[in-house]
Design an enzyme around this catalytic site. Structure first.
Site, PDB file in Angstrom:
ATOM      1  N   ASN A  64       0.867  -1.184   0.000  1.00 45.40           N
ATOM      2  CA  ASN A  64       0.000   0.000   0.000  1.00 45.40           C
ATOM      3  C   ASN A  64       0.905   1.236   0.000  1.00 45.40           C
ATOM      4  O   ASN A  64       1.504   1.558   1.026  1.00 45.40           O
ATOM      5  CB  ASN A  64      -0.879  -0.035   1.263  1.00 45.40           C
ATOM      6  N   LYS A  83      -0.031   4.217  -0.231  1.00 52.69           N
ATOM      7  CA  LYS A  83      -0.720   5.376   0.357  1.00 52.69           C
ATOM      8  C   LYS A  83      -0.532   6.593  -0.561  1.00 52.69           C
ATOM      9  O   LYS A  83      -0.504   6.445  -1.774  1.00 52.69           O
ATOM     10  CB  LYS A  83      -0.226   5.639   1.777  1.00 52.69           C
ATOM     11  N   HIS A  85      -9.463   0.735   4.912  1.00 53.86           N
ATOM     12  CA  HIS A  85      -8.203   0.950   5.633  1.00 53.86           C
ATOM     13  C   HIS A  85      -8.483   1.895   6.805  1.00 53.86           C
ATOM     14  O   HIS A  85      -9.314   2.794   6.694  1.00 53.86           O
ATOM     15  CB  HIS A  85      -7.165   1.562   4.674  1.00 53.86           C
ATOM     16  N   GLU A 119      -6.992   4.339   7.915  1.00 50.62           N
ATOM     17  CA  GLU A 119      -6.828   5.772   7.604  1.00 50.62           C
ATOM     18  C   GLU A 119      -8.065   6.311   6.892  1.00 50.62           C
ATOM     19  O   GLU A 119      -8.425   7.481   7.055  1.00 50.62           O
ATOM     20  CB  GLU A 119      -5.551   5.971   6.778  1.00 50.62           C
ATOM     21  N   GLU A 149      -5.343  -5.356  10.522  1.00 49.17           N
ATOM     22  CA  GLU A 149      -4.364  -4.294  10.738  1.00 49.17           C
ATOM     23  C   GLU A 149      -4.673  -3.558  12.038  1.00 49.17           C
ATOM     24  O   GLU A 149      -5.530  -2.661  12.061  1.00 49.17           O
ATOM     25  CB  GLU A 149      -4.409  -3.289   9.581  1.00 49.17           C
ATOM     26  N   GLY A 193       2.406   1.997  10.738  1.00 49.87           N
ATOM     27  CA  GLY A 193       3.362   3.096  10.600  1.00 49.87           C
ATOM     28  C   GLY A 193       4.069   3.461  11.889  1.00 49.87           C
ATOM     29  O   GLY A 193       4.711   4.509  11.972  1.00 49.87           O
ATOM     30  N   SER A 195       3.409  -2.439  10.342  1.00 50.67           N
ATOM     31  CA  SER A 195       4.851  -2.444  10.579  1.00 50.67           C
ATOM     32  C   SER A 195       5.527  -3.766  10.214  1.00 50.67           C
ATOM     33  O   SER A 195       6.463  -4.216  10.892  1.00 50.67           O
ATOM     34  CB  SER A 195       5.160  -2.060  12.038  1.00 50.67           C
TER      35      SER A 195
HETATM   36  C1  PEP Z   1      -0.706  -0.009   6.002  1.00 49.06           C
HETATM   37  O1  PEP Z   1      -0.728   1.132   5.625  1.00 49.06           O
HETATM   38  O2  PEP Z   1      -1.632  -0.777   5.686  1.00 49.06           O
HETATM   39  C2  PEP Z   1       0.418  -0.452   6.830  1.00 49.06           C
HETATM   40  C3  PEP Z   1       0.364  -1.649   7.352  1.00 49.06           C
HETATM   41  O3  PEP Z   1       1.463   0.417   6.988  1.00 49.06           O
HETATM   42  P1  PEP Z   1       2.916   0.075   7.618  1.00 49.06           P
HETATM   43  O4  PEP Z   1       3.366  -1.218   7.002  1.00 49.06           O
HETATM   44  O5  PEP Z   1       3.766   1.236   7.217  1.00 49.06           O
HETATM   45  O6  PEP Z   1       2.717  -0.058   9.089  1.00 49.06           O
END
Ligand code: PEP
Length: 244
Positions: A11, A13, A95, A97, A165, A171, A204
């Protein structure tokens, strides 16, 4: 009972311009036969160009959101048909976000997933608890509640992937313990309508922790943010998944 397919999904983003398509090309060249599904979800501006850049390779391209309607007066939005027309095969939906920044509810996510299925896209439906919800012992209630309300009727392994998630792990460089990931993935596996639906962990995931996460039962891959931006990092995660 068929096994769920392994998938490494990136992703990007709101990151990337055409100069970054070299990362996608590098992945396509490095993994002619990756041994697992490989998907990159760039910003909408790059979907068509990335699909062209990796055409003929094993790398698939996806979107990060779609509107529930097929067309109309929705300034700034993109329909599932438009994503498919641009070369997308998947779309990330719900997601955290999007849920936090745009007030998306699980009912919204279900409507978008219906639209994605109608357009022939695989919907990657994201669920996850906040840190406060985990601290309050509500993780399974929250995650299973989101799953139940976000999954449209007719969801199968052919058209749907679930990504767990934890919001507090995205992040941040923090991850749940392996037992905590296993607990949620076991509950998701028991709850999904088709036992072959792929279950991704996200939050992460890095080259350094991918192998131990992919060794967990019922983890079929990862949804990766930051570490998907560079082919060298995402490539290490793909290799860890392919050999898990
Ligand atoms: C994500 O945006 O779905 C995500 C898991 O980000 P990160 O791997 O940077 O934690």
């Amino acid at each position: 009972m068929p096994d769920a397919c392994k998938l490494a999904a990136g992703n990007w983003k709101m990151n990337g311009t055409r100069a970054d398509l070299d990362e996608a090309r590098a992945l396509a060249n490095a993994f002619p036969e990756p041994g697992c599904g490989v998907l990159l979800c760039p910003p909408a501006t790059l979907i068509a160009a990335m699909a062209e850049a990796v055409a003929g390779s094993a790398v698939m391209v996806g979107g990060q959101d779609c509107h529930a309607a097929t067309a109309g007066a929705h300034t700034g939005d993109i329909s599932a048909q438009m994503l498919a027309d641009a070369g997308a095969r998947h779309v990330i939906l719900g997601h955290s976000e999007r849920r936090a920044d745009h007030g998306e509810t699980s009912a919204d996510v279900a409507a978008k997933a219906r639209a994605a299925h109608q357009a022939g896209l695989v919907a990657i439906i994201c669920v996850g608890e906040t840190e406060a919800e985990r601290d309050a012992g509500q993780t399974l209630d929250v995650v299973l509640g989101q799953l139940g309300a976000s999954l449209p009727e007719g969801a199968t392994a052919a058209n749907t992937v679930i990504a767990y998630e934890p919001v507090w792990a995205i992040g941040t460089g923090r991850t749940p313990t392996l037992d905590q990931i296993a607990e949620v993935h076991d509950a998701l596996r028991a709850a999904v309508p088709d036992t072959a639906i792929s279950l991704l962990y996200g939050g992460s995931v890095k080259p350094a922790n991918a192998t131990e996460i992919f060794a967990i039962a019922n983890v079929d891959g990862a949804l990766v943010g930051g570490a998907s931006l560079k082919a060298v990092d995402f490539g290490a995660i793909i290799t860890a998944l392919a050999t898990a």
